[in-house]
Motif scaffolding. Structure first.
Motif, PDB file in Angstrom:
ATOM      1  N   GLY A  88       0.664  15.897  -7.140  1.00  0.00           N
ATOM      2  CA  GLY A  88       1.906  15.802  -7.880  1.00  0.00           C
ATOM      3  C   GLY A  88       2.561  14.441  -7.809  1.00  0.00           C
ATOM      4  N   ARG A  89       1.800  13.406  -7.320  1.00  0.00           N
ATOM      5  CA  ARG A  89       2.365  12.076  -7.131  1.00  0.00           C
ATOM      6  C   ARG A  89       1.573  11.036  -7.923  1.00  0.00           C
ATOM      7  NH1 ARG A  89       7.267  12.030  -4.669  1.00  0.00           N
ATOM      8  NH2 ARG A  89       7.235  12.899  -2.577  1.00  0.00           N
ATOM      9  N   ASN A  90       2.243   9.944  -8.265  1.00  0.00           N
ATOM     10  CA  ASN A  90       1.552   8.825  -8.884  1.00  0.00           C
ATOM     11  C   ASN A  90       0.695   8.112  -7.847  1.00  0.00           C
ATOM     12  OD1 ASN A  90       2.573   8.986 -11.577  1.00  0.00           O
ATOM     13  ND2 ASN A  90       4.554   8.257 -10.800  1.00  0.00           N
ATOM     14  N   THR A  91      -0.519   7.759  -8.228  1.00  0.00           N
ATOM     15  CA  THR A  91      -1.442   7.089  -7.313  1.00  0.00           C
ATOM     16  C   THR A  91      -0.993   5.646  -7.062  1.00  0.00           C
ATOM     17  OG1 THR A  91      -3.275   8.447  -8.083  1.00  0.00           O
ATOM     18  CG2 THR A  91      -3.845   6.409  -6.951  1.00  0.00           C
ATOM     19  N   ILE A  92      -1.111   5.211  -5.811  1.00  0.00           N
ATOM     20  CA  ILE A  92      -0.791   3.839  -5.422  1.00  0.00           C
ATOM     21  C   ILE A  92      -2.096   3.090  -5.189  1.00  0.00           C
ATOM     22  CG2 ILE A  92       0.300   2.378  -3.678  1.00  0.00           C
ATOM     23  CD1 ILE A  92       2.272   4.624  -3.161  1.00  0.00           C
ATOM     24  N   VAL A  93      -2.241   1.923  -5.801  1.00  0.00           N
ATOM     25  CA  VAL A  93      -3.429   1.100  -5.627  1.00  0.00           C
ATOM     26  C   VAL A  93      -2.992  -0.279  -5.133  1.00  0.00           C
ATOM     27  CG1 VAL A  93      -5.455   0.073  -6.729  1.00  0.00           C
ATOM     28  CG2 VAL A  93      -4.648   2.334  -7.455  1.00  0.00           C
ATOM     29  N   LYS A  94      -3.569  -0.727  -4.021  1.00  0.00           N
ATOM     30  CA  LYS A  94      -3.227  -2.019  -3.431  1.00  0.00           C
ATOM     31  C   LYS A  94      -4.492  -2.849  -3.232  1.00  0.00           C
ATOM     32  CE  LYS A  94       1.279  -1.719  -2.614  1.00  0.00           C
ATOM     33  NZ  LYS A  94       2.267  -2.720  -3.071  1.00  0.00           N
ATOM     34  N   ASP A  95      -4.544  -4.032  -3.845  1.00  0.00           N
ATOM     35  CA  ASP A  95      -5.616  -4.995  -3.576  1.00  0.00           C
ATOM     36  C   ASP A  95      -5.176  -5.906  -2.436  1.00  0.00           C
ATOM     37  OD1 ASP A  95      -6.965  -3.899  -5.689  1.00  0.00           O
ATOM     38  OD2 ASP A  95      -6.456  -5.483  -7.102  1.00  0.00           O
ATOM     39  N   PHE A  96      -6.098  -6.215  -1.532  1.00  0.00           N
ATOM     40  CA  PHE A  96      -5.755  -7.136  -0.447  1.00  0.00           C
ATOM     41  C   PHE A  96      -7.011  -7.850   0.025  1.00  0.00           C
ATOM     42  CE2 PHE A  96      -6.799  -3.110   1.518  1.00  0.00           C
ATOM     43  CZ  PHE A  96      -7.460  -3.423   2.700  1.00  0.00           C
ATOM     44  N   THR A  97      -6.807  -8.967   0.661  1.00  0.00           N
ATOM     45  CA  THR A  97      -7.904  -9.815   1.144  1.00  0.00           C
ATOM     46  C   THR A  97      -7.752 -10.036   2.637  1.00  0.00           C
ATOM     47  OG1 THR A  97      -8.051 -10.949  -0.988  1.00  0.00           O
ATOM     48  CG2 THR A  97      -9.054 -12.046   0.901  1.00  0.00           C
ATOM     49  N   VAL A  98      -8.863  -9.951   3.362  1.00  0.00           N
ATOM     50  CA  VAL A  98      -8.883 -10.189   4.797  1.00  0.00           C
ATOM     51  C   VAL A  98      -9.806 -11.366   5.087  1.00  0.00           C
ATOM     52  CG1 VAL A  98      -9.416  -9.228   7.064  1.00  0.00           C
ATOM     53  CG2 VAL A  98      -8.431  -7.765   5.288  1.00  0.00           C
ATOM     54  N   LYS A  99      -9.261 -12.403   5.723  1.00  0.00           N
ATOM     55  CA  LYS A  99     -10.046 -13.577   6.087  1.00  0.00           C
ATOM     56  C   LYS A  99     -10.626 -13.400   7.476  1.00  0.00           C
ATOM     57  CE  LYS A  99      -7.175 -16.628   3.237  1.00  0.00           C
ATOM     58  NZ  LYS A  99      -6.282 -17.821   3.238  1.00  0.00           N
ATOM     59  N   ALA A 100     -11.618 -14.182   7.797  1.00  0.00           N
ATOM     60  CA  ALA A 100     -12.250 -14.139   9.114  1.00  0.00           C
ATOM     61  C   ALA A 100     -11.203 -14.436  10.191  1.00  0.00           C
ATOM     62  CB  ALA A 100     -13.398 -15.146   9.188  1.00  0.00           C
ATOM     63  N   GLY A 101     -11.178 -13.603  11.215  1.00  0.00           N
ATOM     64  CA  GLY A 101     -10.235 -13.795  12.316  1.00  0.00           C
ATOM     65  C   GLY A 101      -8.952 -12.994  12.183  1.00  0.00           C
ATOM     66  N   GLU A 102      -8.657 -12.489  10.983  1.00  0.00           N
ATOM     67  CA  GLU A 102      -7.455 -11.668  10.814  1.00  0.00           C
ATOM     68  C   GLU A 102      -7.661 -10.324  11.493  1.00  0.00           C
ATOM     69  OE1 GLU A 102      -5.162 -11.382   7.206  1.00  0.00           O
ATOM     70  OE2 GLU A 102      -6.383 -12.967   6.306  1.00  0.00           O
ATOM     71  N   LYS A 103      -6.617  -9.872  12.241  1.00  0.00           N
ATOM     72  CA  LYS A 103      -6.727  -8.634  13.006  1.00  0.00           C
ATOM     73  C   LYS A 103      -5.839  -7.514  12.474  1.00  0.00           C
ATOM     74  CE  LYS A 103      -9.632 -10.301  16.005  1.00  0.00           C
ATOM     75  NZ  LYS A 103     -11.028  -9.815  16.034  1.00  0.00           N
ATOM     76  N   LEU A 104      -4.839  -7.843  11.660  1.00  0.00           N
ATOM     77  CA  LEU A 104      -3.878  -6.815  11.247  1.00  0.00           C
ATOM     78  C   LEU A 104      -3.452  -7.037   9.805  1.00  0.00           C
ATOM     79  CD1 LEU A 104      -1.966  -4.418  11.987  1.00  0.00           C
ATOM     80  CD2 LEU A 104      -0.276  -6.155  12.621  1.00  0.00           C
ATOM     81  N   VAL A 105      -3.461  -5.969   9.025  1.00  0.00           N
ATOM     82  CA  VAL A 105      -2.868  -5.956   7.689  1.00  0.00           C
ATOM     83  C   VAL A 105      -1.778  -4.901   7.706  1.00  0.00           C
ATOM     84  CG1 VAL A 105      -3.241  -5.567   5.224  1.00  0.00           C
ATOM     85  CG2 VAL A 105      -5.021  -6.665   6.606  1.00  0.00           C
ATOM     86  N   ASP A 106      -0.540  -5.348   7.688  1.00  0.00           N
ATOM     87  CA  ASP A 106       0.617  -4.451   7.757  1.00  0.00           C
ATOM     88  C   ASP A 106       1.205  -4.297   6.362  1.00  0.00           C
ATOM     89  OD1 ASP A 106       2.853  -2.985   8.295  1.00  0.00           O
ATOM     90  OD2 ASP A 106       3.602  -4.274   9.901  1.00  0.00           O
ATOM     91  N   PHE A 107       1.052  -3.123   5.784  1.00  0.00           N
ATOM     92  CA  PHE A 107       1.585  -2.862   4.450  1.00  0.00           C
ATOM     93  C   PHE A 107       3.084  -2.555   4.474  1.00  0.00           C
ATOM     94  CE2 PHE A 107      -2.950  -2.050   3.908  1.00  0.00           C
ATOM     95  CZ  PHE A 107      -3.206  -2.728   2.722  1.00  0.00           C
ATOM     96  N   GLY A 108       3.668  -2.450   5.686  1.00  0.00           N
ATOM     97  CA  GLY A 108       5.099  -2.164   5.776  1.00  0.00           C
ATOM     98  C   GLY A 108       5.421  -0.783   5.225  1.00  0.00           C
ATOM     99  N   THR A 109       6.472  -0.719   4.423  1.00  0.00           N
ATOM    100  CA  THR A 109       6.905   0.547   3.828  1.00  0.00           C
ATOM    101  C   THR A 109       6.453   0.622   2.370  1.00  0.00           C
ATOM    102  OG1 THR A 109       8.847   0.593   5.263  1.00  0.00           O
ATOM    103  CG2 THR A 109       8.874   2.041   3.340  1.00  0.00           C
ATOM    104  N   LEU A 110       5.726   1.660   2.037  1.00  0.00           N
ATOM    105  CA  LEU A 110       5.287   1.916   0.670  1.00  0.00           C
ATOM    106  C   LEU A 110       6.032   3.135   0.140  1.00  0.00           C
ATOM    107  CD1 LEU A 110       1.436   1.480   1.226  1.00  0.00           C
ATOM    108  CD2 LEU A 110       3.017  -0.220   0.306  1.00  0.00           C
ATOM    109  N   TYR A 111       6.264   3.163  -1.163  1.00  0.00           N
ATOM    110  CA  TYR A 111       7.041   4.250  -1.764  1.00  0.00           C
ATOM    111  C   TYR A 111       6.219   4.955  -2.836  1.00  0.00           C
ATOM    112  CZ  TYR A 111      10.900   2.152   0.705  1.00  0.00           C
ATOM    113  OH  TYR A 111      11.704   1.665   1.693  1.00  0.00           O
ATOM    114  N   ILE A 112       6.200   6.272  -2.757  1.00  0.00           N
ATOM    115  CA  ILE A 112       5.441   7.071  -3.707  1.00  0.00           C
ATOM    116  C   ILE A 112       6.401   7.845  -4.598  1.00  0.00           C
ATOM    117  CG2 ILE A 112       5.218   9.123  -2.230  1.00  0.00           C
ATOM    118  CD1 ILE A 112       2.237   9.240  -3.224  1.00  0.00           C
ATOM    119  N   THR A 113       6.043   7.991  -5.858  1.00  0.00           N
ATOM    120  CA  THR A 113       6.923   8.630  -6.840  1.00  0.00           C
ATOM    121  C   THR A 113       6.258   9.870  -7.418  1.00  0.00           C
ATOM    122  OG1 THR A 113       6.050   7.234  -8.604  1.00  0.00           O
ATOM    123  CG2 THR A 113       7.997   6.434  -7.447  1.00  0.00           C
ATOM    124  N   ASP A 114       7.107  10.754  -7.975  1.00  0.00           N
ATOM    125  CA  ASP A 114       6.587  11.951  -8.632  1.00  0.00           C
ATOM    126  C   ASP A 114       5.821  11.576  -9.892  1.00  0.00           C
ATOM    127  OD1 ASP A 114       7.556  13.782  -6.819  1.00  0.00           O
ATOM    128  OD2 ASP A 114       9.484  13.976  -7.822  1.00  0.00           O
TER     129      ASP A 114
END
Length: 840
Positions: A88-114
């Motif tokens: 019953g929710r709209n799909t969320i799609v996020k593209d992101f890139t991880v470089k060599a040596g990166e340890k954390l990808v923090d998306f923070g707060t995401l919001y989903i809608t009806d």
């Protein structure tokens, strides 16, 4: 030989590739998924991680927890795609890139809608629960309740589990009028001391949700018998910019407000302001006092009545800002202003007769006018440091708060007549001007640290220092007898009083979470140093120290994903505030004299509670049983005595008067059962009830005892109609409440509201009416004491009708971030009789 070498080479290459595969770099993703409108966590949403060049092959599949949080390790580097889906929710799609040596990808707060799409003629509609329960608190989602568009915060409190608001707007939490009020997790002294006055003027559409913290842990200051009300204002859920404008008008007054947020990079700032003007119709009051037992020449019976008219204003504003230094460090700041003023006039008639006869002893008419103001101004800054170890956190906080209050009142006496032997008594009625001011200024420094130990243990510790200065100045001026009619200062009856508190506190807590069981243990130590100085008036300087060790414990069992069982114990204390301690002798009314008691000690209260909650899409229920006892509560004691027995009273006459003060003589036992029920009968129909029953037993001085039952019930229904129409009907009733020396009145109220939304729910119009069949209500109360009985009545309007409007521009997507730990001062017993103090 060549074949053997080739085989060996192939084996080395394969083993190298396997080793490289096993040593492939990994990184961690984390974030939280919230509902875009209610800001509630979205549970059990499905998250899929794929490489952008291979979308058909999932690297990781995971789901969010009950609070919408997610965290997981993912192998590899390069370009990725994260897809979040929920029914019953709209799909969320996020593209992101991880470089060599990166340890954390923090998306923070995401919001989903009806999801707005329909499948054939099938529409998926669901009503979100208004109430959520945790191991130590109950949360009521005000913003999701249509009645918030037209009601005040005080009116919405009647719907909140474990809270009762009677027909005279007296607030109780867990059956106690001794509780603390927080705003956005931070204490507000003015609201704790005057909750009724503030919350009845505050529009509910400025509130996100209200938390009832029933079992405060060791991180909270040790005060608050009934618990803590934490009022979370609208100020989250915004990205880019947004602004909301609102206004209201009714037969009681008018008001308006605005709220806005802007976000630029790592800096987010939000601000809001509300102003309300109230002009209530004239109210009436009266009653009688009768002498019982021995009758002397100084005894009298009283009959009195009068009326009053007033108007006032309330305004509140706040500003919050946060700056993310990096993914581990956060600085947040806040500023708040709350307050208002009142002007009133009154006229009262008093007649005294000889007990059991109609023989007049004296009579007079008194006129009064008063002007008062009360404000609370605070600011704070928090620094939060997270670590690579999940849930490890360190915070440093500073807070400053000042709460100035002023009052200026005049009393004049006319048409004075007295029998011969009562003339001296009546001569004590001087025209008076009382010019008073009070202020509390405090600086608070606090450090908190929490860390997990293994997978199931958590330790927390902290320290706090509060420097609090209270001052009270009450200048009494008497009109000079003679032709000039000037006012002159009466130093004997005036009082300048300073009360300094230094409070040092430290706490330690332990948390455990094993599968379906969670528990907390904690202990808090508080040392209080008090210095009291009298700059004017009667009173001896004194010092007083308190040392308190305050334990707490709670345990919860998760029966299912939607239901849990909780048990808790906590000890709470109350240090008497300046209202109770000030020895100023108020004899402006010679028949009813009162003063504080500078030798009061802290109250200590113990409580045990057992709660059950079950929240499903169709049916929500929360049941709570509670038992508490106090052996030295601060109680107001009223006696009928000869005025010659009152120390410091000028020109005593030997006549009998009522004398009130405070003493640590109360013993109370309270057993209560509360229940909240919400039934979503259909996707558009909500039926609910908030019920509370309490048995109280009290003991006081001079053999005073009282006990009895009190029942409170609030219920109603809300119906959503086509084209964004909503209608709501509410009813409320309460039996008389129990006091040490008497009982209050019963009440019955009802109300109706209609809401209509326009422009994709950006514009909302509301019409509301309550108690429209009867303009006036007439509650009564009675008091019994040594040598007297007293019955009182009031007659005032609770009839209310009006309209309100709200309009929003901008989008709602991101928020001002706040430190997870901040300063919470809740250690002073408030006074003033407006629902914030006075004992149970």
């Amino acid at each position: 030989m060549k074949i053997k070498c080739s085989l060996l080479l192939i084996m080395l290459v394969v083993s190298s590739l396997v080793a490289a595969q096993n040593a492939a770099p990994t990184f961690q993703i984390k974030g939280v998924l919230l509902d875009s409108l209610t800001q509630e966590g979205e549970p059990y949403a499905t998250i899929k991680i794929v490489k952008k060049e291979a979308p058909a092959n999932a690297l990781k599949m995971l789901v969010t927890d009950m609070k919408g949080k997610f965290q997981e390790k993912v192998p590899g580097t390069g370009n990725f795609v994260m897809t979040i889906s929920s029914i019953g929710r709209n799909t969320i799609v996020k593209d992101f890139t991880v470089k060599a040596g990166e340890k954390l990808v923090d998306f923070g707060t995401l919001y989903i809608t009806d999801a707005s799409n329909e499948l054939g003629q099938v529409e998926v509609v669901a009503q979100k629960p208004l109430v959520k329960a945790d191991i130590d608190k109950i949360e009521y989602n005000v913003q999701d309740d249509p009645d918030s568009k037209s009601n005040s915060v005080l009116e919405m409190l009647r719907k909140v589990p474990l809270v009762t608001v009677d027909g005279e707007d007296n607030i109780k939490v867990n059956g106690s009028s001794s509780f603390k009020v927080y705003v956005n997790g931070k204490p507000n002294n003015m609201m704790s001391n005057n909750p009724t006055e503030v919350l009845k003027s505050m529009p509910a559409n400025s509130i996100k949700h209200i938390e009832v913290i029933t079992n405060p842990g060791p991180k909270y200051d040790a005060e608050g018998v009934g618990g803590i009300l934490n009022i979370v204002t609208v100020g989250s859920g915004l990205e880019g910019y947004t602004a909301t404008f609102s206004g209201n008008v009714s037969n009681m007054g008018a008001g308006g407000g605005l709220f806005g947020t802007v976000k630029s990079g790592k800096l987010t700032v939000s601000a809001r302001y509300n102003y309300n003007y109230n002009d209530r119709p004239r109210s009436y009051s009266g009653g009688n006092r009768r002498t019982v037992g021995d009758v002397t020449e100084g005894s009298s019976d009283l009959d009195y009545d009068g009326s009053s008219k007033g108007h006032g204003n309330f305004q509140s504003g706040s500003m919050e800002a946060s700056y993310e230094i990096d993914t581990l460090r956060l600085v947040s700041m806040s500023f708040g202003l709350w307050g208002g003023g009142n002007n009133s006039t009154s006229i009262n008639n008093t007649l005294a007769t000889a007990p059991g006869t109609s023989n007049e002893l004296y009579r007079y008419v008194s006129d009064g006018r008063s002007k008062s103001s009360w404000y609370s101004i605070d600011g704070g800054v928090d620094y939060q440091r997270m670590f690579h170890v999940k849930d490890r956190m360190f915070t440093l906080s500073y807070k400053i708060n000042t709460s100035p209050q002023t009052s200026d009142s005049y009393s004049t006496y006319n048409d004075m007549h007295a029998a011969t032997d009562w003339e001296d008594f009546l001569k004590r009625l001087y025209d008076l001007n009382n010019d008073g001011s009070q202020n509390t200024t405090e600086h608070t420094f606090q450090a908190d640290y929490t860390t997990p130990i293994g997978k199931i243990h958590t330790l927390e510790a902290g320290a706090k220092y509060i420097l609090r200065d209270n001052s009270s100045e009450d200048d009494r001026y008497e009109r000079q007898i003679g032709t000039t009619g000037d006012y002159v200062l009466d130093e004997e009856h005036s009082s300048h009083y300073k009360h300094q508190n230094d409070i040092l506190a430290a706490y330690m807590g332990y948390g455990l979470r094993v599968k379906k069981i969670s528990g907390r243990l904690g202990v808090r130590y508080e040392h209080t140093k008090q210095e009291v100085k009298y700059l004017l008036g009667r009173g001896d300087d004194f010092n007083k120290n308190f040392d308190d060790v305050v334990p707490s414990a709670s345990i919860g069992y998760k029966l299912t994903d939607m239901s849990n069982l909780r048990f808790g114990y906590n000890m709470r204390i109350y240090r008497p505030g300046i209202w109770y301690l000030n020895p100023y002798l108020n004899d402006s009314n010679p028949t009813n004299i009162s003063q504080g008691n500078s030798h009061l000690d802290s109250e200590k209260s113990h409580s045990f509670n057992l709660s059950y909650s079950n929240f499903t899409q169709k049916f929500n229920i929360n049941l709570s049983a509670r038992y508490s006892f106090t052996n030295n509560s601060i109680e107001q004691v009223t006696e009928q005595v000869k005025d010659t027995e009152i120390e410091g009273l000028q020109n005593p006459t030997g006549k009998e008067v009522l004398y009130s003060t405070y003493q640590n003589i109360g013993k109370s036992r309270n057993a209560s059962l509360s229940g909240y029920v919400n039934w979503n009968a259909t996707s558009n129909t909500r039926i609910y009830a908030n019920l509370y029953g309490n048995y109280t037993y009290m003991e006081g001085a001079n053999g005073l005892k009282n006990d009895g039952w009190n029942l409170f019930a609030y219920g109603g229904a809300q119906q959503s109609l086509p084209h964004d129409w909503r209608i709501s009907l509410n009813i409320y009733g309460q039996t008389p409440w129990i006091m040490l020396q008497g009982k209050g009145s019963s009440f019955f109220d009802y109300g109706l509201s209609v809401n209509k939304s326009f422009l994709n729910k950006r514009l909302t119009l509301s019409a509301f009416a309550s108690n429209f069949f009867k303009k006036y209500t007439s509650p009564t109360s009675s008091i019994e004491g040594v040598g007297f009985t007293q019955d009182s009545w009031n007659r005032y309007t609770r009839q209310r009708f009006g309209v309100s409007v709200s309009y929003r521009i901008g989008e709602l997507k991101a928020s001002v971030k706040k430190a997870a730990r901040t300063i919470s001062n809740d250690d002073v017993k408030g006074g003033g009789g407006e629902g914030g103090g006075g004992g149970e």
